[in-house]
Design an enzyme around this catalytic site. Structure first.
Site, mmCIF file in Angstrom:
data_model
loop_
_atom_site.group_PDB
_atom_site.id
_atom_site.type_symbol
_atom_site.label_atom_id
_atom_site.label_comp_id
_atom_site.label_asym_id
_atom_site.label_seq_id
_atom_site.Cartn_x
_atom_site.Cartn_y
_atom_site.Cartn_z
ATOM 1 N N GLY A 53 -4.428 -17.627 -22.720
ATOM 2 C CA GLY A 53 -5.072 -16.066 -22.970
ATOM 3 C C GLY A 53 -3.780 -15.795 -21.286
ATOM 4 N N MET A 54 -3.408 -16.547 -20.817
ATOM 5 C CA MET A 54 -2.490 -16.162 -19.559
ATOM 6 C C MET A 54 -0.963 -16.241 -20.141
ATOM 7 S SD MET A 54 -4.085 -16.367 -15.951
ATOM 8 C CE MET A 54 -2.876 -16.194 -15.441
ATOM 9 N N VAL A 99 1.864 -23.475 -21.964
ATOM 10 C CA VAL A 99 2.296 -24.905 -21.670
ATOM 11 C C VAL A 99 2.545 -26.473 -22.554
ATOM 12 C CG1 VAL A 99 1.529 -27.178 -20.118
ATOM 13 C CG2 VAL A 99 -0.485 -24.849 -19.889
ATOM 14 N N LYS A 128 4.654 -24.524 -17.549
ATOM 15 C CA LYS A 128 3.908 -23.312 -17.413
ATOM 16 C C LYS A 128 4.696 -22.069 -17.477
ATOM 17 C CE LYS A 128 -1.029 -22.292 -16.207
ATOM 18 N NZ LYS A 128 -2.121 -23.006 -15.328
ATOM 19 N N VAL A 144 1.994 -34.617 -17.280
ATOM 20 C CA VAL A 144 0.311 -36.218 -17.216
ATOM 21 C C VAL A 144 -0.051 -36.160 -18.156
ATOM 22 C CG1 VAL A 144 -1.820 -36.433 -16.347
ATOM 23 C CG2 VAL A 144 -0.408 -34.892 -14.979
ATOM 24 N N ASP A 169 -12.575 -23.330 -10.128
ATOM 25 C CA ASP A 169 -12.878 -23.366 -11.182
ATOM 26 C C ASP A 169 -12.896 -24.857 -11.804
ATOM 27 O OD1 ASP A 169 -13.518 -22.387 -13.501
ATOM 28 O OD2 ASP A 169 -11.641 -21.663 -14.580
ATOM 29 N N LYS A 182 -14.264 -27.284 -13.762
ATOM 30 C CA LYS A 182 -14.768 -27.828 -14.926
ATOM 31 C C LYS A 182 -14.478 -29.308 -15.783
ATOM 32 C CE LYS A 182 -12.825 -24.130 -16.654
ATOM 33 N NZ LYS A 182 -12.529 -22.917 -17.579
ATOM 34 N N ASN A 212 -10.400 -28.605 -17.273
ATOM 35 C CA ASN A 212 -9.854 -28.525 -16.080
ATOM 36 C C ASN A 212 -9.195 -29.940 -15.297
ATOM 37 O OD1 ASN A 212 -8.871 -25.596 -16.154
ATOM 38 N ND2 ASN A 212 -10.006 -25.078 -14.385
ATOM 39 N N ASP A 214 -4.896 -26.685 -12.915
ATOM 40 C CA ASP A 214 -5.789 -25.221 -12.907
ATOM 41 C C ASP A 214 -6.328 -24.724 -11.510
ATOM 42 O OD1 ASP A 214 -6.057 -22.778 -13.411
ATOM 43 O OD2 ASP A 214 -6.742 -23.073 -14.631
#
Length: 226
Positions: free
Chosen positions: A22-23, A26, A41, A98, A141, A143, A146, A159
């Site tokens: 959405g933002m 990459v 990014k 990576v 954040d 998870k 990430n 992130d």
């Protein structure tokens, strides 16, 4: 598809899109000056223009670049370069590329992981968090989406876009009334919009460890009322 390679900043080549959200997106890029592959990014151009959420998105992106640049740890991809104001080529970061697999995909494909493997992954995440909390930065954040497992088995934490720098930040970087983060992994204080601490990341890490050992989150069957 055009055979032309897109170039930004008169230097970096955009070769293959790795991910899009959405933002922004990459890319697998290439730096011909240093002759190395990189990850690039970028924030979506429309999010840097006029609009109610534009400044928030741009500030999150700047935050991620500046916070990540503070780290000197093998478990966090290094930042090589960044443009954090609007320009002809947009707003972007050039980072260490990576090669690996997101932890989300590993859990989905393998199910429950062997205990030694799960412990190794969590121990490496703990090493990154120990370094981050000493900066002091709280990820906020954490998870499986990430976390990437590189080809050699090392863990990379990704992130830091909504990270909190302790002692200098308000508790959230978002429009009033909006909770940022991923609810499944958020600590109670995050959901309540209270102050975060390193313990907030440890709560999220506990959720991740559960998924590693259980093979994901099992939905609870609905029960009809008597």
């Amino acid at each position: 598809m055009s055979g032309e390679v897109q170039i930004i900043a008169d230097r970096y080549e955009l070769r293959t899109e790795i991910n899009s959200g959405g933002m922004g997106d990459v890319w697998h890029g290439f730096d011909p000056v240093l002759n190395r592959d990189v990850a690039i990014k970028r924030i979506r151009r429309e999010l840097t223009g006029p609009g109610p959420d534009a400044e928030e998105f741009a500030e999150r992106f700047r935050r991620e670049a500046r916070v990540t640049a503070k780290f000197d740890h093998p478990g966090v991809p290094a930042i090589y370069d960044a443009v954090l104001d609007e320009s002809a080529d947009g707003v972007y970061m050039v980072m260490q590329l990576v090669r690996g697999t997101l932890l989300t995909n590993i859990i989905a494909s393998r199910g429950p992981l062997p205990i030694p493997w799960a412990v190794s992954v969590v121990a490496q995440i703990c090493s990154v968090l120990s370094h981050a909390h000493a900066v002091p930065v709280v990820h906020r954040d954490l998870k499986p989406d990430n976390i990437m497992i590189a080809a050699d088995g090392t863990v990379k934490v990704l992130d830091f876009g909504i990270a909190a720098v302790l002692g200098t930040d308000v508790t959230k970087l978002t429009s009033t009334g909006h909770i940022i983060g991923t609810r499944r992994y958020m600590s109670p204080e995050q959901i309540q919009c209270a102050a975060v601490s390193p313990r907030s990341d440890l709560y999220s890490l506990g959720c991740i460890l559960y998924e590693l050992l259980a093979g994901g989150v099992r939905s609870t069957p609905s029960r009809s009322s008597p």
